[in-house]
Enzyme design. Structure first.
Site, PDB file in Angstrom:
ATOM      1  N   GLN A   1       0.682  -0.997   0.018  1.00 57.00           N
ATOM      2  CA  GLN A   1       0.115   0.037  -0.102  1.00 57.00           C
ATOM      3  C   GLN A   1       0.739   1.178   0.031  1.00 57.00           C
ATOM      4  OE1 GLN A   1      -3.305   0.126   2.777  1.00 57.00           O
ATOM      5  NE2 GLN A   1      -3.955   2.114   2.164  1.00 57.00           N
ATOM      6  N   PHE A   2       1.152   1.593  -1.265  1.00 57.62           N
ATOM      7  CA  PHE A   2       1.958   3.028  -1.492  1.00 57.62           C
ATOM      8  C   PHE A   2       1.426   4.236  -0.867  1.00 57.62           C
ATOM      9  CE2 PHE A   2      -0.784   3.678  -4.745  1.00 57.62           C
ATOM     10  CZ  PHE A   2      -0.827   5.034  -5.058  1.00 57.62           C
ATOM     11  N   THR A   3       0.194   4.346  -0.637  1.00 65.22           N
ATOM     12  CA  THR A   3      -0.838   5.411  -0.103  1.00 65.22           C
ATOM     13  C   THR A   3      -0.204   5.631   1.581  1.00 65.22           C
ATOM     14  OG1 THR A   3      -2.669   4.206   0.512  1.00 65.22           O
ATOM     15  CG2 THR A   3      -2.549   5.394  -1.673  1.00 65.22           C
TER      16      THR A   3
END
Length: 161
Positions: free
Chosen positions: A86-88
């Site tokens: 999850q890059f967010t």
């Protein structure tokens, strides 16, 4: 690396394709008792962060013992892990209302670090199931406790503090 660990009684993931339907090329994955972990990677992350963070996750004592105290690790209780990239987690919301993801790792690097992190968890004897890197996923979970812990190697890892 930045992770969010949630102690769960169950968790699952599937992938949605461009048409907004379940992607038939991805077999949905699920776990029982254990952790659902959201994993963010920066370009600065490498072997040291992977090793330290995997050790921390495998030895974190958040499962109850016979006295109801958080005193047992995921290894102690025979738990499982569902790992979701999850890059967010690297969203920067300081300016404006649209998050910037400039601190998130480049996809090629982040994917490799995430895979190696999952392998390090497996080497501790814990079954690990994964989402699909870079995909639109639907994650479901039942948080047990609730117990949710955020760990960031940039601030929590001893030699980085």
């Amino acid at each position: 690396m930045r992770i969010v660990i949630q102690k769960v009684s169950q968790a699952s993931v599937d992938v949605v394709n461009e048409l907004g339907t379940i992607d038939p090329t991805f077999e949905p994955r699920q776990i029982g008792h254990g952790y659902m972990i959201l994993v963010g990677v920066s370009d600065a992350d490498g072997d040291a962060e992977i090793a330290w963070l995997a050790h921390k996750v495998l030895n974190l004592r958040v499962f109850e013992d016979e006295h109801g105290k958080m005193n047992r690790s995921i290894q102690d209780v025979g738990g499982e892990i569902l790992s979701i990239s999850q890059f967010t987690l690297y969203a920067d919301v300081h300016k404006g209302n649209r998050p910037s993801f400039i601190k998130a790792g480049k996809p090629e690097h982040a994917d490799l670090v995430w895979i190696r992190f999952n392998e390090a968890l497996r080497s501790g004897g814990v079954p690990v199931r994964e989402g699909r890197f870079g995909a639109h996923m639907r994650v479901g979970l039942v948080n047990d406790g609730p117990v949710t812990i955020v760990i960031d190697t940039e601030t929590d890892m001893p030699h980085k503090a």
